[in-house]
Design a protein around this motif. Structure first.
Motif, short mmCIF file in Angstrom:
data_model
loop_
_atom_site.label_atom_id
_atom_site.label_comp_id
_atom_site.label_asym_id
_atom_site.label_seq_id
_atom_site.Cartn_x
_atom_site.Cartn_y
_atom_site.Cartn_z
N LYS A 1 0.84 -1.20 0.00
CA LYS A 1 0.00 0.00 0.00
C LYS A 1 0.88 1.25 0.00
O LYS A 1 1.74 1.41 0.85
N ARG A 2 0.62 2.13 -0.94
CA ARG A 2 1.37 3.38 -1.04
C ARG A 2 0.47 4.54 -0.63
O ARG A 2 -0.74 4.50 -0.87
N ALA A 3 1.04 5.54 -0.02
CA ALA A 3 0.26 6.68 0.47
C ALA A 3 1.03 7.97 0.25
O ALA A 3 2.24 7.96 0.02
N VAL A 4 0.30 9.09 0.31
CA VAL A 4 0.92 10.40 0.15
C VAL A 4 0.48 11.30 1.31
O VAL A 4 -0.67 11.23 1.76
N PRO B 1 -4.47 7.69 1.08
CA PRO B 1 -3.94 6.43 0.55
C PRO B 1 -4.00 6.49 -0.97
O PRO B 1 -4.93 7.06 -1.54
N ILE B 2 -3.01 5.89 -1.64
CA ILE B 2 -3.00 5.90 -3.11
C ILE B 2 -3.68 4.66 -3.66
O ILE B 2 -4.57 4.75 -4.49
N ASN B 3 -3.28 3.49 -3.22
CA ASN B 3 -3.94 2.27 -3.65
C ASN B 3 -4.52 1.54 -2.45
O ASN B 3 -3.88 1.44 -1.40
N GLN C 1 -6.23 -2.77 -4.98
CA GLN C 1 -5.63 -2.06 -6.11
C GLN C 1 -4.11 -2.07 -6.02
O GLN C 1 -3.54 -2.21 -4.95
N HIS C 2 -3.48 -1.89 -7.18
CA HIS C 2 -2.03 -1.76 -7.26
C HIS C 2 -1.68 -0.37 -7.78
O HIS C 2 -2.44 0.23 -8.53
N THR C 3 -0.52 0.13 -7.39
CA THR C 3 -0.02 1.39 -7.95
C THR C 3 0.88 1.08 -9.13
O THR C 3 1.90 0.41 -8.98
N PHE C 4 0.50 1.58 -10.32
CA PHE C 4 1.30 1.34 -11.52
C PHE C 4 2.42 2.37 -11.63
O PHE C 4 3.55 2.05 -11.97
N VAL D 1 -1.42 6.47 -11.33
CA VAL D 1 -2.17 5.50 -12.13
C VAL D 1 -2.24 4.21 -11.32
O VAL D 1 -1.22 3.63 -10.96
N ILE D 2 -3.46 3.80 -11.00
CA ILE D 2 -3.67 2.60 -10.22
C ILE D 2 -4.51 1.62 -11.06
O ILE D 2 -5.19 2.02 -12.01
#
Length: 219
Positions: A130-133, A143-145, A149-152, A162-163
C-alpha cells in the motif's frame, strides 16, 4: 567553503530514527521516528529548512485509518516541489495463537476470479503493498492504492497516480494480465477510469518525467 550552521530540529529520545530522505534541492527532509520498539510502530517526520518547522504524521490518530501503520521496509521520498511525502503503509495485525484453535477449512471454487491463497493473502493479510501520500503543510493524508488495487506509477509532476485493479477479470492465461486502470488525483483523492481492460505490460504505459502527461498503447 560557504558558511554553515547547525540547527537542532529534534531532542534526543529513547527511540531511533530511520530512512532519512532529502528533497531534490535539499530544502526539506523526511524520516521515520520509532515510537514503540516492541510493536515496531513509527511516526513520519518532515522538516522544512526554510520555515524551520517540523511536521508529524501518526496514522493512529487518523480517523478510519487507525488499522494501518507505516511500513519501515518501504520506500520513503519527497516530491520535487517539496509539498508531498510518499511512503508505504501496511495493515496492523495482532495475532492470537491458541492450541485449541481448530484447523480452518480452505474452500476452492473453479468459478473464483482469484486463487484461494492469493485472495486470503490480499483480503486477510493485506498482501498488496500500500502506497500513500502526505501533504505536511496542508495536514492532508491520502492512501494511493487500496481495496485490492495496485499502484502502476506516478506522473512526472507527482500530482496524479495511475492505479489498477485485476480482480474484475479474474485468472487470465496471459503473460501480462489485463486490468482496468484509473487516474487518481493525489490532492483530492478522486479517481476516474483511464483505460479499460488494458495490458499490465510496463512498456505499454509511460510517464513524461517533467509533466503530468501519460503515453500509452491500447488496442
Amino acid at each position: 567553503f560557504e558558511s554553515y550552521k547547525r540547527i537542532n530540529i529534534l531532542k534526543s529520545n529513547l527511540y531511533k530514527y530511520y530512512k532519512l530522505a532529502w528533497q531534490k534541492g535539499d530544502n526539506t527532509i523526511t524520516f521515520l521516528n520509532g515510537t514503540d520498539s516492541l510493536k515496531k510502530s513509527f511516526i513520519l517526520k518532515y522538516f522544512s529548512i526554510k520555515d524551520k518547522k517540523m511536521f508529524s504524521l501518526d496514522l493512529k490518530n487518523k480517523e478510519n485509518f487507525s488499522n494501518l501503520i507505516i511500513d519501515p521496509r518501504g520506500t520513503l521520498s519527497i516530491s520535487d516541489d517539496g509539498e508531498k511525502v510518499f511512503f508505504m503503509e501496511k495493515n496492523d495485525f495482532t495475532y492470537s495463537i491458541s492450541e485449541n484453535n481448530s484447523p480452518k477449512i480452505e474452500v476452492w471454487s473453479g468459478n473464483d476470479k482469484w486463487l484461494y491463497a492469493d485472495k486470503q493473502n490480499t483480503e486477510v493479510l493485506g498482501g498488496i503493498p500500500k502506497r500513500a501520500v502526505w501533504f505536511p503543510k496542508a495536514n492532508l493524508y491520502n492512501p494511493i492504492n487500496e481495496n485490492g488495487q495496485h499502484t502502476f506509477g506516478i506522473t512526472g509532476q507527482q500530482d496524479y497516480a495511475v492505479i489498477y485493479n485485476k480482480n474484475p477479470y479474474g485468472l487470465q492465461s496471459k503473460y501480462y494480465e489485463e486490468a482496468d486502470f484509473y487516474l487518481k488525483n493525489l490532492s483530492d483523492n478522486t479517481s476516474k477510469l483511464l483505460l479499460k481492460r488494458q495490458s499490465c505490460d510496463p512498456e505499454q504505459i509511460q510517464f513524461n518525467t517533467s509533466t503530468n502527461k501519460i503515453l500509452y498503447y491500447h488496442e
